[in-house]
Design a protein around this motif. Structure first.
Motif, PDB file in Angstrom:
ATOM      1  N   PHE A   1       0.833  -1.202   0.000  1.00  0.00           N
ATOM      2  CA  PHE A   1       0.000   0.000   0.000  1.00  0.00           C
ATOM      3  C   PHE A   1       0.869   1.254   0.000  1.00  0.00           C
ATOM      4  O   PHE A   1       1.969   1.259   0.539  1.00  0.00           O
ATOM      5  CB  PHE A   1      -0.911   0.008   1.225  1.00  0.00           C
ATOM      6  N   ASP A   2       0.330   2.322  -0.611  1.00  0.00           N
ATOM      7  CA  ASP A   2       1.049   3.594  -0.655  1.00  0.00           C
ATOM      8  C   ASP A   2       0.868   4.289   0.689  1.00  0.00           C
ATOM      9  O   ASP A   2      -0.112   5.004   0.914  1.00  0.00           O
ATOM     10  CB  ASP A   2       0.504   4.458  -1.799  1.00  0.00           C
ATOM     11  N   GLN A   3       1.818   4.058   1.592  1.00  0.00           N
ATOM     12  CA  GLN A   3       1.790   4.632   2.929  1.00  0.00           C
ATOM     13  C   GLN A   3       3.199   5.057   3.326  1.00  0.00           C
ATOM     14  O   GLN A   3       4.175   4.416   2.951  1.00  0.00           O
ATOM     15  CB  GLN A   3       1.252   3.632   3.953  1.00  0.00           C
ATOM     16  N   LYS A   4       3.291   6.153   4.057  1.00  0.00           N
ATOM     17  CA  LYS A   4       4.571   6.677   4.537  1.00  0.00           C
ATOM     18  C   LYS A   4       5.550   6.950   3.392  1.00  0.00           C
ATOM     19  O   LYS A   4       6.758   6.748   3.522  1.00  0.00           O
ATOM     20  CB  LYS A   4       5.190   5.738   5.582  1.00  0.00           C
ATOM     21  N   GLY A   5       5.005   7.377   2.255  1.00  0.00           N
ATOM     22  CA  GLY A   5       5.846   7.845   1.157  1.00  0.00           C
ATOM     23  C   GLY A   5       6.259   6.807   0.148  1.00  0.00           C
ATOM     24  O   GLY A   5       7.004   7.120  -0.787  1.00  0.00           O
ATOM     25  N   SER A   6       5.786   5.574   0.298  1.00  0.00           N
ATOM     26  CA  SER A   6       6.169   4.551  -0.685  1.00  0.00           C
ATOM     27  C   SER A   6       5.191   3.388  -0.621  1.00  0.00           C
ATOM     28  O   SER A   6       4.469   3.199   0.366  1.00  0.00           O
ATOM     29  CB  SER A   6       7.584   4.033  -0.413  1.00  0.00           C
ATOM     30  N   VAL A   7       5.200   2.585  -1.674  1.00  0.00           N
ATOM     31  CA  VAL A   7       4.491   1.298  -1.666  1.00  0.00           C
ATOM     32  C   VAL A   7       5.427   0.238  -1.108  1.00  0.00           C
ATOM     33  O   VAL A   7       5.111  -0.440  -0.139  1.00  0.00           O
ATOM     34  CB  VAL A   7       4.002   0.915  -3.075  1.00  0.00           C
ATOM     35  N   ARG A   8       6.609   0.119  -1.687  1.00  0.00           N
ATOM     36  CA  ARG A   8       7.564  -0.900  -1.237  1.00  0.00           C
ATOM     37  C   ARG A   8       8.152  -0.530   0.121  1.00  0.00           C
ATOM     38  O   ARG A   8       8.122   0.629   0.556  1.00  0.00           O
ATOM     39  CB  ARG A   8       8.686  -1.065  -2.262  1.00  0.00           C
ATOM     40  N   THR A   9       8.720  -1.519   0.792  1.00  0.00           N
ATOM     41  CA  THR A   9       9.515  -1.275   1.992  1.00  0.00           C
ATOM     42  C   THR A   9      10.974  -1.091   1.565  1.00  0.00           C
ATOM     43  O   THR A   9      11.288  -1.067   0.361  1.00  0.00           O
ATOM     44  CB  THR A   9       9.417  -2.452   2.966  1.00  0.00           C
ATOM     45  N   LYS A  10      11.857  -0.984   2.527  1.00  0.00           N
ATOM     46  CA  LYS A  10      13.287  -0.871   2.236  1.00  0.00           C
ATOM     47  C   LYS A  10      13.771  -2.051   1.402  1.00  0.00           C
ATOM     48  O   LYS A  10      14.735  -1.924   0.630  1.00  0.00           O
ATOM     49  CB  LYS A  10      14.074  -0.800   3.554  1.00  0.00           C
ATOM     50  N   TYR A  11      13.088  -3.189   1.512  1.00  0.00           N
ATOM     51  CA  TYR A  11      13.599  -4.440   0.946  1.00  0.00           C
ATOM     52  C   TYR A  11      12.877  -4.889  -0.307  1.00  0.00           C
ATOM     53  O   TYR A  11      13.329  -5.815  -0.980  1.00  0.00           O
ATOM     54  CB  TYR A  11      13.519  -5.536   2.008  1.00  0.00           C
ATOM     55  N   GLY A  12      11.734  -4.238  -0.631  1.00  0.00           N
ATOM     56  CA  GLY A  12      11.012  -4.618  -1.837  1.00  0.00           C
ATOM     57  C   GLY A  12       9.513  -4.580  -1.625  1.00  0.00           C
ATOM     58  O   GLY A  12       9.010  -4.044  -0.636  1.00  0.00           O
ATOM     59  N   THR A  13       8.784  -5.173  -2.565  1.00  0.00           N
ATOM     60  CA  THR A  13       7.323  -5.175  -2.520  1.00  0.00           C
ATOM     61  C   THR A  13       6.804  -6.456  -1.872  1.00  0.00           C
ATOM     62  O   THR A  13       7.556  -7.425  -1.658  1.00  0.00           O
ATOM     63  CB  THR A  13       6.744  -5.085  -3.934  1.00  0.00           C
TER      64      THR A  13
END
Length: 495
Positions: free
Chosen positions: A69-81
């Motif tokens: 989900f598009d939350q906190k400025g991104s969809v992916r996390t630091k490590y990927g989707t």
């Protein structure tokens, strides 16, 4: 443990690049890791943190957002989707590697809205005595999860789902406090540092609240269904009500029908604290052997002044070996991190031999020790430092080979010299031959040891010493190592 002579790998370090590639990297390397002897991987927290695609994962925002989900400025996390995470788990498992998810129950950060309520300030260093009267505070305690819009869980979090925070919008200046919310108490079933170490950071989750307990139970069922993981690494267990872990784990095991391995991070040098946690949790959760790590740190800094006969004194692997996950370094202890307690590079081969070649404990290899690492960060003194961590992959792979093929059977210890110690494994019918390990923190060393095979030639798998050694008719020989080094001797016929 995932397999006989199983080996876990912590597949990340604090300073992995925030480029969203780690999940794909694991997918690509899973077969190679399995062939080397890695039987399980501990992956970093996979859900969205307060810093979005940059958060290491411990600043937990939304446990149901695995990069979807598009939350906190991104969809992916630091490590990927999310899809890359699920694919990495699938590829690891297909390669024969179990996957453990990192779970942070203790706190939440990055609330979406402030709320106003009453709370009492306590000193950050002493949670026993208030330092003021109850006041009205305003803090970021409303978590709406707008990008997810109720998918997987409809629960929004409010101040009453927490028991404490360290932020009050109404406070000006340098006033520091931990604010205990109205009607709440600090949990007592926690480490007693600071008078009770329930509060660590952010918004401290109240595990006595029925909506929190229900949602955490639901999340456990959901994460196992959704990902197919094989176990958990519990973060910061000394800050969470200890009885919560066996309740949660038993519910998740019962629901999934899987045994689900679990290891907790109770980061303390005091072995009594680890024993107490194990007692309270009924031995349901293994623990990282933090006291052993601290012994390694001290030995690496003391050199030949450290008495290696005492290397296992006060450790979990000595007292409760079946519940000890042994490690050399991790993301918190690496240079410039919050619990920095570096094991010097020269000693790391010795330390890895001490966890990989022995009978007891479930060893864990650190990503940055295996692949190396290079990064910059600010130290506690405010200065910036550039760090290079050496790759020990070649030697660790040799140790893994020896563990996989030779580290079986009875273990004889020769811990009879302050600098030079050794041990042997005698092998079994299925894995004959055994091995001999000798290491020294001082000068070149030798150790007269029994391996149980008469008139047999042994070679040094580490290639530090070229000349082979042949046992006598009783299966004894003088096994050598170089100064400040380790050698692993295996039958030449098995090499």
């Amino acid at each position: 443990m995932s397999a006989p002579n199983g080996v876990m790998m912590q597949y990340f370090h604090w300073y992995n690049e925030p480029d969203g590639t780690l999940w794909n990297e694991l997918s690509e390397k899973a077969e190679t890791l399995a062939a080397a002897g890695i039987t399980s991987v501990w992956l970093p927290p996979a859900y969205k943190g307060t810093a979005g695609g940059y958060d290491v994962g411990y600043g937990v925002y939304d446990m149901y957002d695995l990069g979807e989900f598009d939350q906190k400025g991104s969809v992916r996390t630091k490590y990927g989707t999310k899809d890359e995470y699920l694919n990495a788990i699938k590829n690891a498992k297909q390669s024969g590697i179990q996957v453990y998810a990192d779970v942070v129950f203790n706190h939440r950060l990055g609330g979406d809205a402030e709320e106003e309520f009453k709370a009492t300030p306590y000193a950050p260093s002493d949670r026993q005595q208030p330092i003021g009267d109850e006041v009205t505070i305003k803090s970021w305690t409303h978590f709406k999860f707008p990008g997810r819009q109720g998918k997987y869980s409809e629960l929004e979090l409010h101040w009453w789902h927490f028991n404490a925070a360290d932020y009050n919008a109404y406070e000006q200046g340098d006033f520091e406090a931990v604010f205990l919310f109205e009607g709440k108490t600090f949990d007592t079933e926690v480490d007693m540092e600071k008078g009770g170490f329930d509060y660590l950071m952010g918004c401290d989750v109240d595990f006595n609240h029925p909506e929190i307990r229900d949602d955490m139970m639901h999340w456990g069922e959901w994460i196992v269904d959704f990902t197919g993981i094989d176990g958990f690494r519990f973060d910061a267990v000394k800050h969470v009500k200890a009885g919560f872990f066996p309740d949660w784990l038993q519910n998740t095991r019962r629901y999934s029908g899987k045994s689900l391995f679990a290891v907790g991070e109770y980061w303390s040098s005091h072995i009594e604290a680890l024993h107490h946690f194990i007692e309270v949790t009924g031995g349901d959760v293994a623990l990282f052997d933090a006291p052993l790590h601290y012994n390694f740190t001290e030995a690496s800094k003391s050199g030949n002044d450290y008495d290696m006969r005492a290397i296992f004194d006060g450790t979990l692997v000595k007292d409760q070996p079946t519940l000890a996950v042994t490690l050399v370094e991790n993301h918190d202890s690496q240079p410039l991190q919050s619990l920095e307690s570096v094991v010097e590079s020269w000693f790391k081969p010795l330390a890895y031999a001490l966890i990989l070649m022995r009978r007891d404990g479930y060893p864990c290899i650190f990503y940055a020790d295996y692949y190396g690492a290079h990064y910059k960060d600010t130290g506690k003194d405010g200065n910036e430092y550039e760090i290079w961590m050496d790759s020990h992959q070649w030697l660790i792979d040799k140790f893994l080979e020896a563990r996989r093929k030779h580290a079986y059977g009875d273990q004889y210890d020769y811990f009879d010299h302050p600098n030079t110690i050794g041990w042997t494994r005698l092998g079994t019918d299925e894995f004959p031959g055994g091995l001999a390990v000798v290491l020294s923190t001082g000068d070149e060393g030798t150790k007269w040891m029994e391996v149980g095979r008469a008139n047999t030639t042994y070679i040094d798998l580490t290639e530090h010493i070229d000349e082979p050694v042949t046992t006598n008719e009783d299966g004894w020989a003088d096994f050598r190592c170089l100064a400040g080094s380790v050698s692993v001797w295996i039958p030449q016929a098995d090499a």
